[in-house]
Design a protein around this motif. Structure first.
Motif, PDB file in Angstrom:
ATOM      1  N   MET A  76      26.863  18.332  -5.006  1.00  0.00           N
ATOM      2  CA  MET A  76      28.115  18.255  -4.267  1.00  0.00           C
ATOM      3  C   MET A  76      28.061  19.325  -3.186  1.00  0.00           C
ATOM      4  SD  MET A  76      31.972  18.039  -5.820  1.00  0.00           S
ATOM      5  CE  MET A  76      31.795  19.520  -6.815  1.00  0.00           C
ATOM      6  N   VAL A  77      28.286  18.924  -1.927  1.00  0.00           N
ATOM      7  CA  VAL A  77      28.131  19.833  -0.798  1.00  0.00           C
ATOM      8  C   VAL A  77      29.323  19.708   0.148  1.00  0.00           C
ATOM      9  CG1 VAL A  77      26.696  20.504   1.176  1.00  0.00           C
ATOM     10  CG2 VAL A  77      25.617  19.564  -0.876  1.00  0.00           C
ATOM     11  N   ALA A  78      29.820  20.855   0.601  1.00  0.00           N
ATOM     12  CA  ALA A  78      30.815  20.885   1.672  1.00  0.00           C
ATOM     13  C   ALA A  78      30.376  21.921   2.691  1.00  0.00           C
ATOM     14  CB  ALA A  78      32.195  21.223   1.126  1.00  0.00           C
ATOM     15  N   GLU A  79      30.488  21.580   3.960  1.00  0.00           N
ATOM     16  CA  GLU A  79      30.101  22.482   5.042  1.00  0.00           C
ATOM     17  C   GLU A  79      31.266  22.638   6.002  1.00  0.00           C
ATOM     18  OE1 GLU A  79      26.681  22.986   8.529  1.00  0.00           O
ATOM     19  OE2 GLU A  79      27.016  21.020   7.614  1.00  0.00           O
ATOM     20  N   CYS A  80      31.546  23.875   6.383  1.00  0.00           N
ATOM     21  CA  CYS A  80      32.550  24.155   7.401  1.00  0.00           C
ATOM     22  C   CYS A  80      31.944  25.079   8.440  1.00  0.00           C
ATOM     23  CB  CYS A  80      33.793  24.793   6.789  1.00  0.00           C
ATOM     24  SG  CYS A  80      35.116  25.082   7.994  1.00  0.00           S
ATOM     25  N   ARG A  81      32.088  24.701   9.707  1.00  0.00           N
ATOM     26  CA  ARG A  81      31.536  25.499  10.802  1.00  0.00           C
ATOM     27  C   ARG A  81      32.605  26.444  11.360  1.00  0.00           C
ATOM     28  NH1 ARG A  81      30.849  20.218  11.247  1.00  0.00           N
ATOM     29  NH2 ARG A  81      28.802  19.336  10.738  1.00  0.00           N
ATOM     30  N   ALA A  82      32.170  27.341  12.222  1.00  0.00           N
ATOM     31  CA  ALA A  82      33.083  28.333  12.782  1.00  0.00           C
ATOM     32  C   ALA A  82      34.216  27.694  13.585  1.00  0.00           C
ATOM     33  CB  ALA A  82      32.314  29.323  13.648  1.00  0.00           C
ATOM     34  N   ASP A  83      33.991  26.480  14.125  1.00  0.00           N
ATOM     35  CA  ASP A  83      35.048  25.791  14.867  1.00  0.00           C
ATOM     36  C   ASP A  83      35.988  25.020  13.945  1.00  0.00           C
ATOM     37  OD1 ASP A  83      33.497  23.663  14.058  1.00  0.00           O
ATOM     38  OD2 ASP A  83      33.129  22.870  16.074  1.00  0.00           O
ATOM     39  N   MET A  84      35.838  25.224  12.622  1.00  0.00           N
ATOM     40  CA  MET A  84      36.645  24.589  11.582  1.00  0.00           C
ATOM     41  C   MET A  84      36.466  23.078  11.537  1.00  0.00           C
ATOM     42  SD  MET A  84      37.669  27.281  10.255  1.00  0.00           S
ATOM     43  CE  MET A  84      38.547  26.542   8.910  1.00  0.00           C
ATOM     44  N   SER A  85      35.278  22.611  11.856  1.00  0.00           N
ATOM     45  CA  SER A  85      34.924  21.215  11.613  1.00  0.00           C
ATOM     46  C   SER A  85      34.175  21.143  10.284  1.00  0.00           C
ATOM     47  CB  SER A  85      34.069  20.646  12.746  1.00  0.00           C
ATOM     48  OG  SER A  85      32.834  21.334  12.857  1.00  0.00           O
ATOM     49  N   VAL A  86      34.431  20.098   9.526  1.00  0.00           N
ATOM     50  CA  VAL A  86      33.893  19.995   8.167  1.00  0.00           C
ATOM     51  C   VAL A  86      33.148  18.679   7.970  1.00  0.00           C
ATOM     52  CG1 VAL A  86      35.737  21.431   7.215  1.00  0.00           C
ATOM     53  CG2 VAL A  86      36.011  18.943   7.233  1.00  0.00           C
ATOM     54  N   ARG A  87      32.263  18.693   6.975  1.00  0.00           N
ATOM     55  CA  ARG A  87      31.648  17.471   6.468  1.00  0.00           C
ATOM     56  C   ARG A  87      31.287  17.721   5.011  1.00  0.00           C
ATOM     57  NH1 ARG A  87      25.465  16.725   8.742  1.00  0.00           N
ATOM     58  NH2 ARG A  87      24.644  18.762   8.124  1.00  0.00           N
ATOM     59  N   ALA A  88      31.139  16.642   4.237  1.00  0.00           N
ATOM     60  CA  ALA A  88      30.902  16.806   2.805  1.00  0.00           C
ATOM     61  C   ALA A  88      30.296  15.543   2.225  1.00  0.00           C
ATOM     62  CB  ALA A  88      32.218  17.122   2.087  1.00  0.00           C
ATOM     63  N   THR A  89      29.616  15.710   1.097  1.00  0.00           N
ATOM     64  CA  THR A  89      29.026  14.558   0.422  1.00  0.00           C
ATOM     65  C   THR A  89      28.787  14.874  -1.050  1.00  0.00           C
ATOM     66  OG1 THR A  89      27.267  12.884   0.562  1.00  0.00           O
ATOM     67  CG2 THR A  89      26.598  15.177   0.851  1.00  0.00           C
ATOM     68  N   VAL A  90      28.605  13.816  -1.821  1.00  0.00           N
ATOM     69  CA  VAL A  90      28.274  13.917  -3.249  1.00  0.00           C
ATOM     70  C   VAL A  90      27.117  12.984  -3.541  1.00  0.00           C
ATOM     71  CG1 VAL A  90      29.058  13.465  -5.605  1.00  0.00           C
ATOM     72  CG2 VAL A  90      30.620  14.481  -3.985  1.00  0.00           C
ATOM     73  N   LYS A  91      26.157  13.468  -4.339  1.00  0.00           N
ATOM     74  CA  LYS A  91      25.104  12.603  -4.864  1.00  0.00           C
ATOM     75  C   LYS A  91      25.381  12.390  -6.350  1.00  0.00           C
ATOM     76  CE  LYS A  91      21.204  13.633  -1.800  1.00  0.00           C
ATOM     77  NZ  LYS A  91      19.801  14.127  -1.732  1.00  0.00           N
ATOM     78  N   LEU A  92      25.487  11.119  -6.733  1.00  0.00           N
ATOM     79  CA  LEU A  92      25.786  10.778  -8.120  1.00  0.00           C
ATOM     80  C   LEU A  92      24.554  10.210  -8.801  1.00  0.00           C
ATOM     81  CD1 LEU A  92      29.250   9.042  -7.598  1.00  0.00           C
ATOM     82  CD2 LEU A  92      28.825  11.378  -8.389  1.00  0.00           C
ATOM     83  N   ARG A  93      24.402  10.544 -10.076  1.00  0.00           N
ATOM     84  CA  ARG A  93      23.351   9.930 -10.880  1.00  0.00           C
ATOM     85  C   ARG A  93      23.838   8.601 -11.452  1.00  0.00           C
ATOM     86  NH1 ARG A  93      22.406  15.476 -12.237  1.00  0.00           N
ATOM     87  NH2 ARG A  93      20.296  16.095 -11.608  1.00  0.00           N
ATOM     88  N   ASP A  94      22.897   7.828 -11.917  1.00  0.00           N
ATOM     89  CA  ASP A  94      23.237   6.548 -12.529  1.00  0.00           C
ATOM     90  C   ASP A  94      23.686   6.792 -13.961  1.00  0.00           C
ATOM     91  OD1 ASP A  94      23.585   3.886 -12.976  1.00  0.00           O
ATOM     92  OD2 ASP A  94      21.457   3.437 -13.278  1.00  0.00           O
ATOM     93  N   LYS A  95      24.829   7.437 -14.070  1.00  0.00           N
ATOM     94  CA  LYS A  95      25.411   7.758 -15.366  1.00  0.00           C
ATOM     95  C   LYS A  95      26.881   7.366 -15.355  1.00  0.00           C
ATOM     96  CE  LYS A  95      22.568  11.809 -16.606  1.00  0.00           C
ATOM     97  NZ  LYS A  95      22.622  13.240 -17.034  1.00  0.00           N
ATOM     98  N   PRO A  96      27.453   7.078 -16.534  1.00  0.00           N
ATOM     99  CA  PRO A  96      28.893   6.786 -16.579  1.00  0.00           C
ATOM    100  C   PRO A  96      29.700   7.989 -16.107  1.00  0.00           C
ATOM    101  CG  PRO A  96      27.811   6.180 -18.648  1.00  0.00           C
ATOM    102  CD  PRO A  96      26.809   6.959 -17.857  1.00  0.00           C
ATOM    103  N   ILE A  97      30.759   7.730 -15.372  1.00  0.00           N
ATOM    104  CA  ILE A  97      31.632   8.795 -14.875  1.00  0.00           C
ATOM    105  C   ILE A  97      32.928   8.770 -15.669  1.00  0.00           C
ATOM    106  CG2 ILE A  97      32.942   9.655 -12.902  1.00  0.00           C
ATOM    107  CD1 ILE A  97      30.746   8.495 -11.114  1.00  0.00           C
ATOM    108  N   ASP A  98      33.177   9.830 -16.391  1.00  0.00           N
ATOM    109  CA  ASP A  98      34.398   9.947 -17.183  1.00  0.00           C
ATOM    110  C   ASP A  98      35.575  10.185 -16.236  1.00  0.00           C
ATOM    111  OD1 ASP A  98      36.474  10.536 -18.864  1.00  0.00           O
ATOM    112  OD2 ASP A  98      35.474  12.182 -19.912  1.00  0.00           O
ATOM    113  N   PRO A  99      36.535   9.264 -16.170  1.00  0.00           N
ATOM    114  CA  PRO A  99      37.661   9.443 -15.236  1.00  0.00           C
ATOM    115  C   PRO A  99      38.537  10.634 -15.573  1.00  0.00           C
ATOM    116  CG  PRO A  99      38.060   7.575 -16.693  1.00  0.00           C
ATOM    117  CD  PRO A  99      36.649   8.001 -16.931  1.00  0.00           C
ATOM    118  N   THR A 100      38.388  11.176 -16.780  1.00  0.00           N
ATOM    119  CA  THR A 100      39.162  12.367 -17.165  1.00  0.00           C
ATOM    120  C   THR A 100      38.287  13.615 -17.172  1.00  0.00           C
ATOM    121  OG1 THR A 100      38.728  12.069 -19.546  1.00  0.00           O
ATOM    122  CG2 THR A 100      40.631  10.920 -18.619  1.00  0.00           C
TER     123      THR A 100
END
Length: 303
Positions: A76-100
């Motif tokens: 899980m990655v989030a990037e914020c630059r000095a001009d306050m612009s952001v981008r983000a992403t998540v890499k998920l494995r092929d595993k069940p995701i517990d909604p809780t």
């Protein structure tokens, strides 16, 4: 409506207060992905946290917050630059995701997850070298993990409140500033009292209140009795910095043999940016051009 990060100081300048609330920016960040609600909430909190910390950068570079582990969330990655612009992403494995699920169960079931903070100066900085801090992923929430990191690396008392859903990500940061040499006991005592008072106020904020309340309304409710020094608000925007040139650099890093192998198997090379999903296509002629007149290996890139 424009999204903003707002900064304040208590009147005695002993405590920093920051507030961020993102609607359109956060929805733009998700527009090319279909994150399950529990994943969106965690990533949104990380995005809010990245803006709160990047707001205090002393250089025109960027701050990356990265969490990697052995659970359903690989990265899980989030990037914020000095001009306050952001981008983000998540890499998920092929595993069940517990909604809780929570941060630890989704990222760190094996107890080996890492929390990485990268401060990356601009490319034209003389002697440019990124700073990278790596610590174990501690705490049940992203806020707790960041507080632990700040205590370890910066020796600064920090309180962070974060909340996010699919529409809004938001956060509050309270940070005790260092007392400079020459301060007398009265000033030290006053700073202690200011910190304890502000901390008590921020700790009254509930998760749902943070998510639903307008920034200014919430700050007024918390600090209406405290004279605050206000700074110019910073607009926050979503922006991906991927380019065809950066993708080409990444392919050069793979090496000519690996690139030719992909071409032989697939007839072309298709790369989609992990942040904005923009597609980049390289055919055999494009791929051949990557390695013409190249005399040194390409440097590290993030597409």
């Amino acid at each position: 409506m424009q999204d903003y990060l707002k900064k304040y100081l208590l009147e005695d300048k002993s405590v920093r207060i920051e507030s961020v609330r993102m609607g359109e920016t956060w929805r733009d960040a998700q527009s090319h992905h279909a994150y399950p609600p529990v994943i969106a909430a965690l990533l949104g909190e990380l995005v809010a946290a990245s803006t709160l910390l990047a707001a205090n950068l002393k250089f025109d570079g960027s701050l990356l917050l990265q969490m990697q582990g052995d659970g359903a969330i690989a990265l899980m990655v989030a990037e914020c630059r000095a001009d306050m612009s952001v981008r983000a992403t998540v890499k998920l494995r092929d595993k069940p995701i517990d909604p809780t699920g929570d941060l630890q169960s989704l990222l760190n079931p094996g107890g080996t997850a890492k929390f990485i903070v990268v401060l990356d100066p601009p490319k034209n900085t003389p002697g440019r070298q990124a700073y990278q801090g790596i610590v174990p992923l501690e705490g049940d929430t992203i806020a707790e993990a960041l507080e632990q990191y700040m205590k370890r690396s910066e020796q600064l008392d920090t309180k962070i409140m974060l909340a996010a859903d699919s529409q809004i990500c938001t956060g509050l940061l309270l940070q005790r500033l260092p007392i400079h040499g020459g301060s007398n006991q009265t000033e030290i005592t006053q700073a202690d009292e200011s910190w304890n008072r502000a901390l008590h106020l921020v700790e009254t904020v509930k998760h749902e209140e943070l998510l639903k309340a307008d920034q200014d309304v919430l700050l007024h409710r918390l600090f209406w009795e405290e004279p605050l020094i206000a700074f110019e608000p910073h607009p926050v925007t979503w922006k991906c910095s991927c380019t065809r040139e950066k993708v080409a650099d990444m392919l050069r890093m793979l090496g000519k043999q690996e690139v030719e192998s992909i071409l032989l198997e697939q007839g072309k090379i298709e790369v989609a940016c992990e942040f904005c999903a923009k597609p980049y296509l390289f055919d055999a002629i494009d791929a051949d051009g990557l390695f013409q007149a190249i005399t040194t290996p390409a440097s590290k890139t993030l597409h």
